[in-house]
Design a protein around this motif. Structure first.
Motif, PDB file in Angstrom:
ATOM      1  N   ASN A 235      52.743  49.413 -29.554  1.00  0.00           N
ATOM      2  CA  ASN A 235      52.169  49.851 -28.276  1.00  0.00           C
ATOM      3  C   ASN A 235      51.102  50.929 -28.472  1.00  0.00           C
ATOM      4  OD1 ASN A 235      53.716  52.122 -28.795  1.00  0.00           O
ATOM      5  ND2 ASN A 235      54.398  52.334 -26.669  1.00  0.00           N
TER       6      ASN A 235
ATOM      7  N   VAL B 297      46.126  44.764 -28.977  1.00  0.00           N
ATOM      8  CA  VAL B 297      46.648  46.015 -28.424  1.00  0.00           C
ATOM      9  C   VAL B 297      45.860  47.181 -29.011  1.00  0.00           C
ATOM     10  CG1 VAL B 297      48.646  47.544 -28.248  1.00  0.00           C
ATOM     11  CG2 VAL B 297      48.952  45.062 -28.116  1.00  0.00           C
TER      12      VAL B 297
ATOM     13  N   GLN C  31      47.690  48.792 -21.074  1.00  0.00           N
ATOM     14  CA  GLN C  31      48.421  47.904 -21.979  1.00  0.00           C
ATOM     15  C   GLN C  31      49.837  48.409 -22.224  1.00  0.00           C
ATOM     16  OE1 GLN C  31      45.909  47.595 -25.505  1.00  0.00           O
ATOM     17  NE2 GLN C  31      45.174  45.603 -24.807  1.00  0.00           N
ATOM     18  N   ARG C  32      49.981  49.723 -22.367  1.00  0.00           N
ATOM     19  CA  ARG C  32      51.317  50.283 -22.621  1.00  0.00           C
ATOM     20  C   ARG C  32      52.260  50.027 -21.452  1.00  0.00           C
ATOM     21  NH1 ARG C  32      49.300  55.909 -25.026  1.00  0.00           N
ATOM     22  NH2 ARG C  32      48.880  55.253 -27.176  1.00  0.00           N
TER      23      ARG C  32
ATOM     24  N   ILE D 155      54.341  47.194 -22.208  1.00  0.00           N
ATOM     25  CA  ILE D 155      55.148  47.275 -23.434  1.00  0.00           C
ATOM     26  C   ILE D 155      56.088  48.469 -23.278  1.00  0.00           C
ATOM     27  CG2 ILE D 155      55.115  47.414 -25.947  1.00  0.00           C
ATOM     28  CD1 ILE D 155      52.128  46.589 -25.813  1.00  0.00           C
TER      29      ILE D 155
ATOM     30  N   PRO E 258      57.845  45.186 -17.946  1.00  0.00           N
ATOM     31  CA  PRO E 258      57.112  44.955 -19.198  1.00  0.00           C
ATOM     32  C   PRO E 258      57.327  43.559 -19.764  1.00  0.00           C
ATOM     33  CG  PRO E 258      59.109  46.185 -19.632  1.00  0.00           C
ATOM     34  CD  PRO E 258      59.018  46.058 -18.137  1.00  0.00           C
TER      35      PRO E 258
END
Length: 270
Positions: free
Chosen positions: A62, A79, A99-100, A103, A179
């Motif tokens: 991540n 990522v 993006q995190r 995840i 997520p």
């Protein structure tokens, strides 16, 4: 590999691809070209001695750690980077944060906000990171606290919760952003032994829900029962991977056998 019951839909999101991942700290190479592929809905447990690179690999997935080589992709999307002119260029911080959000990450030491209640800790990110309506985020937070067995502790502050309860709140918080993948970095290592089982039971429930899980842990019984695949790392590389049955009963590599002979309970000795 576990099979999917006829009435259960095969997961279609949450694939992870780490290819040739390298990472060094102060001149010491901690990850030496690690390649690992995880299928949607798969439960992968990573084992290995301290310093083997397990947690660092998790943190590259991540982008909590920048890469020195290789790449990581989730559902085919790089990522932390974008390609351009034959190179990888790091994304802007706001894009990395987006993006995190897909995840989830559960840390060893909970990392809850001490000034927020359990309910507020779980609802915080959806409200401020995803701009969800407050009422919707609160409703979802209550559902998740019930899912981890803490519906009656929604108004408690972290200092009023046991370590196991705090870690279950942290798991609910990770799930609040819906997520694609959830990463667990030794989620029971900071807990008293009698509190470990309550956290592992929550993770067991997640493992049957179709969410992709990658778990770094020393809980070998849990790995044996829950994992679709076990990965053994040492000295910055993947030494061996296979089904729990294969790894725990017929490991192919001498290093794997040596590790397991030291850490397995006598009843599980190979």
């Amino acid at each position: 590999m576990s099979t999917v019951p006829p009435n259960q839909v095969q997961p279609t999101r949450g694939s992870v691809e780490a290819v040739g991942v390298r990472k060094s700290f102060n001149g010491t190479e901690v990850l030496k070209g690690v390649t690992l592929t995880v299928s949607p809905g798969e439960v992968v447990v990573i084992l290995g001695p301290s310093g083997s690179g397990k947690s660092t690999l998790l943190r590259t997935i991540n982008h909590l750690e920048k890469l020195d080589g290789g790449y990581v992709a989730v559902d085919g999307e790089l990522v932390g980077y974008r390609p351009g002119h034959g190179k990888l260029h790091e994304l802007r911080e706001k894009d990395i944060l987006a993006q995190r959000a897909e995840i989830g990450f559960v840390f060893q030491n909970f990392n809850l906000f001490p000034h927020l209640t359990a309910l507020e800790n779980v609802a915080e990110a959806p409200i401020y990171a995803q701009r969800r309506p407050r009422a919707e985020a609160i409703r979802r937070a209550r559902e998740l606290l019930e899912r981890v067995g803490l519906a009656d502790r929604a108004g408690a502050y972290p200092r009023q919760l046991s370590g196991g309860q705090q870690q279950r709140v942290a798991i609910a918080r990770a799930l609040a952003l819906d997520p694609k993948v959830v990463l667990f970095d030794e989620p029971t290592s900071a807990l008293d032994p009698e509190l470990v089982s309550e956290v592992l039971e929550v993770i067991r429930g997640l493992a049957s829900s179709g969410t992709t899980l990658i778990v770094v842990t020393h809980e070998l019984g849990f790995a044996r029962d829950v994992a679709d695949r076990v990965v053994f790392m040492d000295d910055g590389v993947i030494v061996e991977e296979g089904t729990p049955e294969q790894i725990f009963t017929e490991p192919r590599q001498d290093r794997t056998r040596a590790f397991l002979s030291k850490v397995l309970e006598p009843a599980f000795q190979i």
